[in-house]
Design an enzyme around this catalytic site. Sequence first.
Site, PDB file in Angstrom:
ATOM      1  CG  HIS A  91      43.337  34.765  46.949  1.00  0.00           C
ATOM      2  ND1 HIS A  91      42.790  35.874  46.344  1.00  0.00           N
ATOM      3  CD2 HIS A  91      44.446  35.215  47.613  1.00  0.00           C
ATOM      4  CE1 HIS A  91      43.518  36.936  46.615  1.00  0.00           C
ATOM      5  NE2 HIS A  91      44.530  36.568  47.390  1.00  0.00           N
ATOM      6  CB  CYS A 134      37.333  34.083  43.059  1.00  0.00           C
ATOM      7  SG  CYS A 134      37.680  35.853  43.070  1.00  0.00           S
TER       8      CYS A 134
END
Length: 246
Positions: A91, A134
Amino acid sequence: MSSETEQSTDQDAYDMSDARLALTLCITKNRAGSETDVKALEQMYKDLGFKSTVKRNLPAKGFWEELEKFRDEMDQMKDPVSCCFVVLMAHGEEGVLQGIDGHTIKLEDLFSILTNKNCRALRGKPKVFIVQACRGDQKDAGEVVQPAGSDETVVLAEQLPKLPTYTDILHVYATVEGYIAYRHEEDGSFFIQTIVDVFTNMKGHILDLLTEVTRRMADAELMEEGKPRKVNPEIQSTLRKLLYLQ
Protein backbone atom coordinates in the site's frame (compact mmCIF):
# COMPACT_ATOMS: atom_id res chain seq x y z
CA MET A 1 30.89 -3.91 -42.47
CA SER A 2 29.13 -6.45 -40.28
CA SER A 3 31.81 -6.24 -37.58
CA GLU A 4 31.39 -2.45 -37.40
CA THR A 5 27.66 -2.89 -37.00
CA GLU A 6 28.15 -5.45 -34.23
CA GLN A 7 30.64 -3.18 -32.46
CA SER A 8 28.22 -0.27 -32.63
CA THR A 9 25.46 -2.47 -31.21
CA ASP A 10 27.70 -3.64 -28.37
CA GLN A 11 28.54 -0.05 -27.48
CA ASP A 12 24.89 0.99 -27.54
CA ALA A 13 23.59 -1.84 -25.33
CA TYR A 14 24.33 -2.90 -21.77
CA ASP A 15 26.42 -6.05 -21.39
CA MET A 16 24.05 -8.63 -19.90
CA SER A 17 26.46 -11.59 -19.92
CA ASP A 18 27.14 -11.54 -16.16
CA ALA A 19 24.88 -12.23 -13.17
CA ARG A 20 21.31 -10.92 -13.19
CA LEU A 21 19.80 -10.40 -9.75
CA ALA A 22 16.26 -9.58 -8.63
CA LEU A 23 14.76 -8.64 -5.27
CA THR A 24 11.04 -8.53 -4.56
CA LEU A 25 9.95 -6.75 -1.36
CA CYS A 26 6.22 -7.11 -0.88
CA ILE A 27 3.35 -6.82 1.53
CA THR A 28 1.01 -9.72 0.85
CA LYS A 29 -1.10 -9.57 4.03
CA ASN A 30 -4.42 -7.80 3.39
CA ARG A 31 -3.43 -7.35 -0.27
CA ALA A 32 -5.47 -10.06 -2.02
CA GLY A 33 -3.98 -11.10 -5.34
CA SER A 34 -0.44 -10.10 -4.45
CA GLU A 35 0.73 -13.72 -4.15
CA THR A 36 -0.42 -14.22 -7.74
CA ASP A 37 1.89 -11.37 -8.72
CA VAL A 38 4.82 -12.87 -6.78
CA LYS A 39 4.41 -16.23 -8.55
CA ALA A 40 4.22 -14.53 -11.96
CA LEU A 41 7.36 -12.50 -11.24
CA GLU A 42 9.24 -15.59 -10.08
CA GLN A 43 8.44 -17.34 -13.35
CA MET A 44 9.48 -14.26 -15.33
CA TYR A 45 12.82 -14.07 -13.50
CA LYS A 46 13.43 -17.75 -14.24
CA ASP A 47 12.63 -17.28 -17.93
CA LEU A 48 14.94 -14.23 -18.18
CA GLY A 49 17.85 -15.80 -16.28
CA PHE A 50 17.60 -13.77 -13.06
CA LYS A 51 18.45 -15.14 -9.63
CA SER A 52 15.67 -13.83 -7.41
CA THR A 53 14.96 -13.29 -3.73
CA VAL A 54 11.51 -12.58 -2.24
CA LYS A 55 10.86 -11.00 1.17
CA ARG A 56 7.29 -10.68 2.39
CA ASN A 57 5.40 -8.62 4.97
CA LEU A 58 8.16 -6.28 6.06
CA PRO A 59 7.90 -3.35 8.48
CA ALA A 60 8.71 -0.02 6.87
CA LYS A 61 12.30 -0.16 8.14
CA GLY A 62 12.56 -3.70 6.74
CA PHE A 63 12.32 -2.42 3.17
CA TRP A 64 15.45 -0.35 3.82
CA GLU A 65 17.28 -3.14 5.64
CA GLU A 66 16.60 -5.79 2.99
CA LEU A 67 17.63 -3.47 0.15
CA GLU A 68 20.83 -2.55 1.99
CA LYS A 69 21.57 -6.24 2.54
CA PHE A 70 20.96 -6.88 -1.18
CA ARG A 71 23.36 -4.05 -2.04
CA ASP A 72 26.05 -5.24 0.39
CA GLU A 73 25.91 -8.81 -0.90
CA MET A 74 26.36 -7.56 -4.48
CA ASP A 75 29.31 -5.38 -3.48
CA GLN A 76 30.97 -8.41 -1.86
CA MET A 77 30.47 -10.75 -4.83
CA LYS A 78 33.62 -11.87 -6.63
CA ASP A 79 31.84 -12.16 -9.98
CA PRO A 80 30.45 -9.07 -11.73
CA VAL A 81 26.75 -8.19 -11.92
CA SER A 82 25.09 -7.14 -15.18
CA CYS A 83 21.76 -5.81 -13.97
CA CYS A 84 19.32 -5.81 -11.08
CA PHE A 85 15.56 -5.64 -10.76
CA VAL A 86 13.90 -4.44 -7.54
CA VAL A 87 10.13 -4.88 -7.29
CA LEU A 88 8.35 -3.03 -4.47
CA MET A 89 4.72 -3.97 -3.74
CA ALA A 90 2.71 -2.47 -0.90
CA HIS A 91 0.00 0.00 0.00
CA GLY A 92 1.29 3.48 -0.63
CA GLU A 93 0.79 7.15 -1.29
CA GLU A 94 2.85 9.53 -3.41
CA GLY A 95 6.51 9.04 -2.60
CA VAL A 96 6.05 6.48 0.20
CA LEU A 97 5.35 2.80 0.84
CA GLN A 98 3.56 1.49 3.90
CA GLY A 99 5.12 -1.39 5.85
CA ILE A 100 3.15 -4.08 7.61
CA ASP A 101 3.62 -2.10 10.85
CA GLY A 102 1.65 0.84 9.41
CA HIS A 103 4.72 3.07 9.23
CA THR A 104 5.99 4.46 5.93
CA ILE A 105 9.32 4.59 4.11
CA LYS A 106 10.24 7.11 1.41
CA LEU A 107 10.78 5.66 -2.04
CA GLU A 108 13.52 8.22 -2.59
CA ASP A 109 15.47 6.73 0.34
CA LEU A 110 15.13 3.23 -1.09
CA PHE A 111 16.16 4.32 -4.58
CA SER A 112 19.27 6.05 -3.20
CA ILE A 113 20.72 2.76 -1.91
CA LEU A 114 21.55 1.57 -5.43
CA THR A 115 22.87 4.77 -7.04
CA ASN A 116 26.29 4.86 -8.70
CA LYS A 117 27.58 6.54 -5.54
CA ASN A 118 26.22 4.01 -3.04
CA CYS A 119 26.46 0.68 -4.90
CA ARG A 120 29.86 -0.20 -6.32
CA ALA A 121 28.72 -3.45 -7.98
CA LEU A 122 26.06 -1.63 -10.02
CA ARG A 123 28.09 1.42 -10.96
CA GLY A 124 27.24 2.08 -14.60
CA LYS A 125 24.93 -0.97 -14.65
CA PRO A 126 21.15 -0.88 -15.18
CA LYS A 127 19.01 -0.75 -12.04
CA VAL A 128 15.29 -1.31 -12.63
CA PHE A 129 12.76 -0.41 -9.92
CA ILE A 130 9.16 -1.59 -10.43
CA VAL A 131 6.67 -0.09 -7.98
CA GLN A 132 3.21 -1.63 -7.58
CA ALA A 133 1.56 0.76 -5.13
CA CYS A 134 -0.99 3.54 -5.07
CA ARG A 135 0.36 7.08 -5.43
CA GLY A 136 -2.77 8.84 -4.20
CA ASP A 137 -6.53 8.32 -4.14
CA GLN A 138 -7.57 9.88 -7.45
CA LYS A 139 -9.43 7.73 -9.98
CA ASP A 140 -9.31 8.15 -13.74
CA ALA A 141 -12.55 7.71 -15.65
CA GLY A 142 -10.75 8.42 -18.94
CA GLU A 143 -11.28 11.04 -21.64
CA VAL A 144 -12.96 10.68 -25.02
CA VAL A 145 -10.55 11.08 -27.95
CA GLN A 146 -12.09 12.59 -31.09
CA PRO A 147 -10.98 10.79 -34.27
CA ALA A 148 -8.49 12.78 -36.36
CA GLY A 149 -9.85 14.46 -39.73
CA SER A 150 47.60 19.77 -9.57
CA ASP A 151 48.20 17.11 -6.72
CA GLU A 152 49.05 13.82 -8.52
CA THR A 153 46.31 11.86 -6.80
CA VAL A 154 43.83 14.58 -7.63
CA VAL A 155 45.08 14.74 -11.22
CA LEU A 156 44.79 10.96 -11.59
CA ALA A 157 41.31 11.00 -10.07
CA GLU A 158 40.26 13.75 -12.43
CA GLN A 159 41.51 11.75 -15.40
CA LEU A 160 39.28 8.78 -14.54
CA PRO A 161 35.96 8.60 -16.37
CA LYS A 162 33.02 9.63 -14.20
CA LEU A 163 29.30 9.06 -14.29
CA PRO A 164 26.57 11.20 -12.77
CA THR A 165 25.22 9.73 -9.52
CA TYR A 166 21.76 8.99 -10.91
CA THR A 167 22.38 7.38 -14.32
CA ASP A 168 21.44 3.87 -15.42
CA ILE A 169 18.23 3.85 -13.36
CA LEU A 170 14.73 2.98 -14.52
CA HIS A 171 11.71 3.70 -12.31
CA VAL A 172 8.45 2.10 -13.46
CA TYR A 173 5.35 3.00 -11.46
CA ALA A 174 2.00 1.19 -11.69
CA THR A 175 0.20 4.52 -12.04
CA VAL A 176 0.86 8.22 -12.40
CA GLU A 177 1.36 10.61 -9.50
CA GLY A 178 -1.73 11.11 -7.35
CA TYR A 179 -3.67 8.10 -8.64
CA ILE A 180 -4.78 4.66 -7.47
CA ALA A 181 -3.08 1.44 -8.64
CA TYR A 182 -5.49 -1.44 -9.26
CA ARG A 183 -5.19 -5.03 -8.09
CA HIS A 184 -7.58 -7.95 -8.69
CA GLU A 185 -8.23 -10.19 -5.68
CA GLU A 186 -7.51 -13.36 -7.67
CA ASP A 187 -5.74 -12.39 -10.89
CA GLY A 188 -3.22 -10.02 -9.29
CA SER A 189 -2.42 -6.48 -10.37
CA PHE A 190 -3.02 -5.42 -13.95
CA PHE A 191 0.39 -3.70 -13.97
CA ILE A 192 2.54 -6.63 -12.80
CA GLN A 193 0.67 -9.18 -14.90
CA THR A 194 1.06 -7.05 -18.03
CA ILE A 195 4.79 -6.50 -17.41
CA VAL A 196 5.35 -10.23 -16.92
CA ASP A 197 3.48 -11.11 -20.12
CA VAL A 198 5.29 -8.51 -22.24
CA PHE A 199 8.78 -9.04 -20.79
CA THR A 200 8.50 -12.83 -21.13
CA ASN A 201 6.92 -13.09 -24.58
CA MET A 202 8.24 -10.12 -26.53
CA LYS A 203 11.71 -9.12 -27.68
CA GLY A 204 13.19 -5.63 -27.88
CA HIS A 205 14.90 -3.22 -25.53
CA ILE A 206 13.16 -2.48 -22.27
CA LEU A 207 11.81 0.98 -23.14
CA ASP A 208 10.11 -0.47 -26.23
CA LEU A 209 8.66 -3.23 -24.07
CA LEU A 210 7.39 -0.68 -21.55
CA THR A 211 5.75 1.27 -24.37
CA GLU A 212 3.81 -1.92 -25.16
CA VAL A 213 2.92 -2.29 -21.47
CA THR A 214 1.61 1.30 -21.47
CA ARG A 215 -0.38 0.71 -24.67
CA ARG A 216 -2.06 -2.40 -23.29
CA MET A 217 -2.91 -0.79 -19.99
CA ALA A 218 -4.19 2.39 -21.63
CA ASP A 219 -6.37 0.41 -24.06
CA ALA A 220 -7.97 -1.68 -21.32
CA GLU A 221 -10.94 -0.63 -19.23
CA LEU A 222 -11.12 -1.72 -15.61
CA MET A 223 -14.34 -1.93 -13.66
CA GLU A 224 -14.47 -0.73 -10.05
CA GLU A 225 -17.81 -1.00 -8.24
CA GLY A 226 -19.58 -0.95 -11.60
CA LYS A 227 -17.72 2.12 -12.85
CA PRO A 228 -15.21 2.05 -15.72
CA ARG A 229 -11.67 3.18 -14.86
CA LYS A 230 -8.53 3.85 -16.87
CA VAL A 231 -4.96 3.50 -15.64
CA ASN A 232 -1.49 3.73 -17.13
CA PRO A 233 2.04 3.29 -15.77
CA GLU A 234 4.62 6.05 -15.46
CA ILE A 235 8.19 5.47 -16.64
CA GLN A 236 11.20 7.53 -15.56
CA SER A 237 14.51 6.64 -17.20
CA THR A 238 18.14 7.73 -16.91
CA LEU A 239 19.41 4.70 -18.88
CA ARG A 240 22.44 5.52 -21.05
CA LYS A 241 22.21 2.46 -23.26
CA LEU A 242 19.68 -0.03 -24.60
CA LEU A 243 18.69 -2.71 -22.10
CA TYR A 244 17.79 -6.08 -23.63
CA LEU A 245 16.39 -8.76 -21.33
CA GLN A 246 16.06 -11.57 -23.88
